[in-house]
Design an enzyme around this catalytic site. Structure first.
Site, PDB file in Angstrom:
ATOM      1  N   LYS A  75       0.838  -1.197   0.000  1.00  0.00           N
ATOM      2  CA  LYS A  75       0.000   0.000   0.000  1.00  0.00           C
ATOM      3  C   LYS A  75       0.873   1.246   0.000  1.00  0.00           C
ATOM      4  O   LYS A  75       1.890   1.303   0.690  1.00  0.00           O
ATOM      5  CB  LYS A  75      -0.902  -0.024   1.244  1.00  0.00           C
ATOM      6  CG  LYS A  75      -2.014   1.016   1.274  1.00  0.00           C
ATOM      7  CD  LYS A  75      -2.905   0.766   2.477  1.00  0.00           C
ATOM      8  CE  LYS A  75      -4.109   1.711   2.514  1.00  0.00           C
ATOM      9  NZ  LYS A  75      -4.994   1.398   3.655  1.00  0.00           N
ATOM     10  N   SER A 156      -9.645   1.439   2.631  1.00  0.00           N
ATOM     11  CA  SER A 156      -8.804   2.249   1.765  1.00  0.00           C
ATOM     12  C   SER A 156      -7.763   1.459   0.992  1.00  0.00           C
ATOM     13  O   SER A 156      -7.121   1.983   0.092  1.00  0.00           O
ATOM     14  CB  SER A 156      -8.100   3.325   2.596  1.00  0.00           C
ATOM     15  OG  SER A 156      -7.261   2.741   3.584  1.00  0.00           O
ATOM     16  N   SER A 180     -10.070  -0.884   6.714  1.00  0.00           N
ATOM     17  CA  SER A 180      -9.463  -0.674   5.404  1.00  0.00           C
ATOM     18  C   SER A 180      -8.828  -1.901   4.774  1.00  0.00           C
ATOM     19  O   SER A 180      -8.502  -1.895   3.592  1.00  0.00           O
ATOM     20  CB  SER A 180      -8.411   0.439   5.481  1.00  0.00           C
ATOM     21  OG  SER A 180      -9.045   1.689   5.614  1.00  0.00           O
TER      22      SER A 180
END
Length: 451
Positions: A75, A156, A180
């Site tokens: 990420k 996310s 997330s």
């Protein structure tokens, strides 16, 4: 295709394939249309070099490392040496490259991961939807295969989940502050494990909430989730191997079952019925403490207060470069006083104590991960009201576990051909091994139903 990372590692160990060959396959997938917008930075040369090194060591008789030179995505809020960490924001595009790996990335690299790229995400990790106006939004590949429509990936950790769902990576390093990891896993038919936050360091990652942030991973199976957790937390998961008949689960009826979309309700009810038939003891519990969370977080919660602390200087000079929806949520923290924040700390402590008492006697709790299936990207892009309504619904169930300082795993519970639905197995702090053990048994019991 080989079903998961553990199986791929076994193929390499048996000399039936090589890490280099499998990395090339992943990089090809990363360039495919299904992975469009999933990456904001590719590390192809780095990934190939890591795989080649593992192959050479393996050929020379060295032990195969845990991740065996296999592709893992990162990420975009985690530092990777030599790469710019932007958290998918153009406001940080001019930052200097990271001088060293974040601890989580360093642990993956030491375990033999071939890091394939920085994945797209909600800017600064501040929503469960996964839309990014700067780098584009990756469409949900699991739902696209069913109806051909562009639906949200969940956030996310949006690009990370897409990288796993499309075969561009075997696992995705991400973060979970209010869901997330688990939200995109649920919406894409994957496994997402949020460990107890303190077990994996979050240094070297751009924070959302220093209180709630958790570094963890998305995988294809529960056994892969265990393997990634053991690498990231540098600990061995203790497995009891108990059958479902030896486990007792609570099913909270407060909040978690409210306003479920019909597809979610049907899949969850079918899954729990299957588990009961397999011998699991599942008991409805009121758990009224869940109803107190809205009042506890009424002033904005930890994410607003702590993100404002990090962003206030950058917002003063670069707010025009922010996603306006993200900036709006961060600015809620501007209105919180020190007294509000201290009250929040005390309220959380007291709430956790009450929850721990109420959860005693259960191996874990079961809930739908989120109450809806993936909405259309276009609908949420077009309307702030629709966006924030969907975001609130997506975060409602998983964020309970972050507030609890607990751990949780989302695994798919829908049938083949249905929209993805996640079942969340969760518990209090440091019950990680119990949650993982229970999830293995649940995954096995649901396998026949899902085929």
């Amino acid at each position: 295709m080989t079903p998961d990372l553990i199986a791929a590692r076994g193929e390499i160990a048996a000399h039936r394939t090589t890490a280099s060959r499998l990395v090339d396959t992943c990089l090809e997938a990363a360039s495919g249309e299904a992975c469009r917008h999933a990456f904001i930075g590719r590390f192809d040369a780095m990934a190939r070099a890591a795989a080649t090194a593992v192959d050479a060591q393996h050929a020379a008789g060295a032990p195969l490392p845990p991740l065996a030179g296999l592709a893992v995505s990162v990420k975009a809020l985690f530092d990777v040496q030599g790469q710019v960490t932007t958290a998918a924001s153009i406001a940080l595009a001019d930052r200097h490259a990271a001088t060293c790996d974040s601890p989580a990335v360093a642990r993956l690299r030491a375990a033999g991961a071939a890091l394939v790229g920085h994945t797209n995400m909600t800017e600064f990790a501040f929503s469960g939807v996964g839309i990014n106006p700067h780098h584009g939004t990756p469409a949900n590949p699991a739902t696209h295969a069913l109806d051909g429509l562009a639906r949200i990936p969940g956030g996310s950790t949006s690009g990370g989940a897409v990288s796993v769902a499309t075969g561009a990576a075997w696992a995705a390093l991400g973060s979970d502050t209010g869901g997330s990891i688990r939200i995109p896993a649920a919406l894409q038919g994957l496994v997402g494990f949020k460990n107890t936050a303190r077990l994996v360091p979050t240094e070297g990652a751009i924070p959302l909430s220093t209180t709630l942030d958790t570094a963890c991973a998305i995988t294809r199976t529960v056994r892969d989730a265990i393997a990634l957790h053991e690498v990231l937390a540098q600990r061995v998961v203790q497995r009891s191997g108990h059958a479902l008949g030896a486990m007792r689960f609570g099913l909270p009826t407060t909040l978690m079952l409210d306003s479920l979309e019909p597809q979610v309700a049907a899949a969850f009810e079918r899954a729990t019925a299957t588990l009961r038939h397999a011998g699991a003891h599942i008991e409805d519990i009121a758990l009224p403490e869940l109803g107190d969370l809205a009042a506890i977080n009424a002033t904005g919660g930890f994410s607003a207060a702590e993100s404002w602390t990090w962003h206030r200087s950058l917002l003063a000079t670069h707010e025009a470069q922010y996603d306006h929806r993200v900036a709006q949520r961060i600015r809620r923290g501007e209105r919180m006083s020190a007294a509000d924040y201290i009250d929040l700390l005390h309220a959380r402590r007291d709430w956790i104590e009450q929850m721990q008492i109420a959860m005693r006697g259960f191996d874990a709790l079961l809930s739908p991960t989120v109450p809806l299936v993936a909405p259309l990207i276009a609908d949420l892009q077009a309307s702030d009201d629709a966006f924030f309504d969907a975001n609130g619904k997506l975060l409602r169930n998983p964020s309970v576990v972050n507030m609890l300082d607990g751990c949780a795993l989302s695994l798919p519970c829908h049938r083949a051909g249905e929209m993805p639905v996640g079942l969340m197995v969760w518990g209090p702090a440091l019950s990680d091994d119990t949650v993982l053990d229970a999830s293995l048994a649940i995954e096995s019991a649901l396998a026949a139903m899902r085929s």
